[in-house]
Each structure stands twice: as structure tokens, then as C-alpha cells.
Design a protein around this motif. Structure first.
Motif, short mmCIF file in Angstrom:
data_model
loop_
_atom_site.label_atom_id
_atom_site.label_comp_id
_atom_site.label_asym_id
_atom_site.label_seq_id
_atom_site.Cartn_x
_atom_site.Cartn_y
_atom_site.Cartn_z
N PHE A 1 0.76 -1.11 -0.02
CA PHE A 1 -0.42 -0.01 0.38
C PHE A 1 0.58 1.46 0.24
N LYS A 2 0.30 2.53 -0.62
CA LYS A 2 1.29 3.06 -0.86
C LYS A 2 0.93 3.98 -0.63
N GLY A 3 1.21 5.28 0.39
CA GLY A 3 0.51 6.41 0.35
C GLY A 3 0.13 7.19 -0.43
N GLY A 4 -0.41 8.11 -0.43
CA GLY A 4 -0.42 9.46 -1.50
C GLY A 4 -2.45 9.66 -1.18
N TRP A 5 -2.39 11.12 -2.05
CA TRP A 5 -3.19 12.40 -1.28
C TRP A 5 -3.98 11.53 -1.94
N ARG A 6 -5.36 11.77 -1.46
CA ARG A 6 -6.30 11.63 -2.49
C ARG A 6 -6.83 13.01 -3.23
N TYR A 7 -6.41 14.28 -2.68
CA TYR A 7 -6.77 15.44 -4.06
C TYR A 7 -4.72 16.32 -3.33
N PRO A 8 -4.47 15.79 -4.69
CA PRO A 8 -3.17 15.73 -4.62
C PRO A 8 -2.49 17.58 -4.47
N ALA A 9 -3.63 18.06 -5.06
CA ALA A 9 -3.03 19.67 -5.51
C ALA A 9 -3.74 20.51 -4.74
N LEU A 10 -4.12 19.84 -3.64
CA LEU A 10 -4.64 20.99 -2.27
C LEU A 10 -4.10 19.36 -0.65
N GLU A 11 -3.45 18.87 -1.45
CA GLU A 11 -2.26 17.51 -0.50
C GLU A 11 -3.80 17.97 1.12
N ARG A 12 -4.44 17.28 0.68
CA ARG A 12 -6.05 16.81 1.49
C ARG A 12 -6.40 14.97 0.98
N GLU A 13 -6.17 15.27 2.80
CA GLU A 13 -7.34 12.81 3.07
C GLU A 13 -6.15 12.41 2.17
N TRP A 14 -4.76 12.20 3.50
CA TRP A 14 -3.76 11.34 2.79
C TRP A 14 -4.67 9.85 3.25
N MET A 15 -3.87 8.23 2.26
CA MET A 15 -4.75 7.74 1.73
C MET A 15 -3.48 6.93 1.95
N TYR A 16 -4.41 5.10 1.97
CA TYR A 16 -3.86 4.44 0.80
C TYR A 16 -3.48 3.34 -0.40
N PHE A 17 -2.94 3.21 -0.99
CA PHE A 17 -3.88 2.74 -2.38
C PHE A 17 -2.65 1.03 -2.34
N ARG A 18 -3.92 0.48 -3.03
CA ARG A 18 -2.64 -0.80 -2.85
C ARG A 18 -2.42 -0.47 -4.50
N TYR A 19 -0.52 -1.95 -4.44
CA TYR A 19 -0.15 -1.28 -5.89
C TYR A 19 0.53 -2.87 -5.91
N ILE A 20 1.26 -3.60 -7.06
CA ILE A 20 2.09 -4.13 -6.97
C ILE A 20 3.48 -3.42 -8.55
N LEU A 21 3.78 -4.10 -7.83
CA LEU A 21 5.97 -3.40 -7.86
C LEU A 21 6.39 -4.07 -8.83
N ALA A 22 7.02 -4.61 -9.92
CA ALA A 22 7.83 -5.53 -10.74
C ALA A 22 8.90 -4.60 -11.02
N GLY A 23 10.39 -5.38 -10.43
CA GLY A 23 11.88 -4.69 -10.67
C GLY A 23 12.33 -5.70 -10.96
N LEU A 24 13.29 -5.27 -12.36
CA LEU A 24 13.89 -6.41 -13.04
C LEU A 24 15.20 -6.61 -11.92
N LEU A 25 15.41 -8.21 -12.23
CA LEU A 25 16.81 -8.62 -11.89
C LEU A 25 17.48 -9.37 -12.51
N ASN A 26 18.89 -8.62 -12.92
CA ASN A 26 19.30 -9.63 -13.89
C ASN A 26 20.74 -10.78 -12.51
N GLU A 27 21.14 -11.47 -13.51
CA GLU A 27 22.20 -12.34 -12.60
C GLU A 27 22.82 -12.12 -11.90
N GLU A 28 23.64 -11.20 -11.28
CA GLU A 28 24.45 -10.68 -10.56
C GLU A 28 23.47 -10.26 -9.67
#
Length: 229
Positions: A92-119
Motif C-alpha cells: 500500500f502506497k501512501g498518497g493524497w486523495r486530492y494531490p493539488a490541495l494535499e488533502r486526505e492522506w490515504m493508502y492505495f494498493r499497488y503491485i511493483l515488479a523490478g527487473l533482476l539481472n543475474e548478479e
């Protein structure tokens, strides 16, 4: 922002392509291999005022004040797709529901995939006691799981498209995906780690998730299924 615009473009292109072809069913994209998952860990943080250590579960999101992200994750695993290996983070990533006004700090569920090399993969797997390792993937993809269009198949397709574009030049917005450190705690072999968006090694000794080394090694053991949500 660039990633969001590109992801929107990719989805639109896929939609237009679908309209230009005959109706032929296809098999949804899926991982060719998926590791077991880390789903349980304690997050430890040292109180700067009292000097005492406090802990909470990895999926808890204690309120730290407006605009302050609370470290958390639901699951971490490694998977292979189209001949490439990725570290996946569901959180869950924290973020503003209304970013321009910086109002209502909320959490939104994300999925993140990062490429891994062999090393990078080998460094994570072969971590020795006292060693630390930070992963900054050459390319990555992140998607809001609350999007009506979200599905694991679409996410994987978009991830592959981004990889084909970014692998040569690297991401325009590099991130610390994860930092891990193996150590001894009360005589026990443990691994401490921090994940995006606080995945750098700067504060790894002052706040971290902690699991036994045995639990950490689940990331390098095949699961019975290749499915994820």
C-alpha cells in the motif's frame, strides 16, 4: 508521471489493436516460474525520543502524520516472465486523495515488479552474514491494483513492454526496490530489509522488516503455483 503516461499509451494501443483483429481467444500471460512468498515479517523502528524499539506487522499502516508514508508490504516474491526475472512487491502506497490541495492522506494498493539481472539475483540469494545488498532495477513497472482494468496478465504484458523499451537505456526514474542485510539477532540468523519507497540502505540499522534467514530463502524456492493476484 512518465510511467503512468506510457502505461496509458500501452493500454490504449493494445485496445486499438484488439479492435482491428478477428475475435480469437488467447491464453492470458502468466509467469513461467514463481517463488514462494514472504507474507509475514515484523517492522522494527527505534523511537528517537525514548530510544526504545517498537514493532508492528508488515501489513499494518500506523498513522505517522499527514503526508508521511508508513512502511508496509503484503507479499514479496520472485517470478520469471518471458525469459527475465523480476522481484514483485505488493504493498500500500501512501498518497493524497486530492494531490493539488494535499488533502486526505490515504493508502492505495499497488503491485511493483523490478527487473533482476543475474548478479543482483545471486547477491540476494547468496547473502552472507554481515553483508548488505541494495537493488536498483534497470527497469520496473508499477500499477494501481484498484484500477478497473487491472489483472495479473495485463500487468505482466505492460511490464514486458516497458522492459523492451527501458532495458537498454535504463529507467528515467530509478528507484531503490529493496535493501537487505543479513545479521545475527539474539543468536538467530535473520535478514533485515527495507522496500520501496524507502528501500535505500541509509536507515537500515534504525528501522527495518525482519524475518528468519529460512523464511527469507523462500524467495529462491519454487512455489507450487505460478499464479498471483
Amino acid at each position: 508521471m512518465k510511467k503512468k503516461l506510457f502505461a496509458t499509451f500501452v493500454f490504449t494501443a493494445l485496445s486499438l489493436t484488439a479492435f482491428s483483429q478477428d475475435r480469437v481467444d488467447s491464453t492470458p500471460e502468466s509467469l513461467s516460474m514463481k517463488s514462494q512468498e514472504i507474507t509475514k515479517a515484523l517492522f522494527w523502528k527505534k523511537d528517537s525520543k525514548t530510544g526504545k524499539w517498537k514493532s508492528n506487522k508488515n501489513n499494518a499502516r500506523p498513522y505517522l502524520g499527514e503526508g508521511v508514508h508508513s512502511d508496509n508490504f503484503n507479499t514479496i516474491f520472485i517470478g520469471d516472465f518471458k525469459g527475465h526475472r523480476y522481484l514483485f512487491l505488493d504493498f500500500f502506497k501512501g498518497g493524497w486523495r486530492y494531490p493539488a490541495l494535499e488533502r486526505e492522506w490515504m493508502y492505495f494498493r499497488y503491485i511493483l515488479a523490478g527487473l533482476l539481472n543475474e548478479e543482483q539475483y545471486n547477491s540476494l540469494r547468496d547473502l552472507k552474514t554481515g553483508q548488505a545488498c541494495s537493488i536498483m532495477p534497470k527497469c520496473y513497472n508499477m500499477m494501481f491494483k484498484g484500477d478497473n482494468e487491472y489483472s495479473p496478465a495485463l500487468f505482466l504484458s505492460m511490464t514486458e513492454t516497458l522492459r523492451s523499451v527501458e532495458e537498454e537505456k535504463g529507467s528515467d526514474e530509478p528507484i531503490y526496490l529493496i535493501t537487505v542485510k543479513r545479521t545475527l539477532s539474539d543468536g538467530q540468523d535473520v535478514v533485515r530489509f527495507l522496500v520501496y519507497p524507502h528501500g535505500s540502505d541509509t536507515l537500515i540499522d534504525f528501522n527495518y522488516f525482519e524475518v528468519s534467514h529460512d523464511d527469507y530463502m523462500k524467495l529462491f524456492q519454487p512455489d507450487k503455483t505460478t499464479k498471483f493476484k
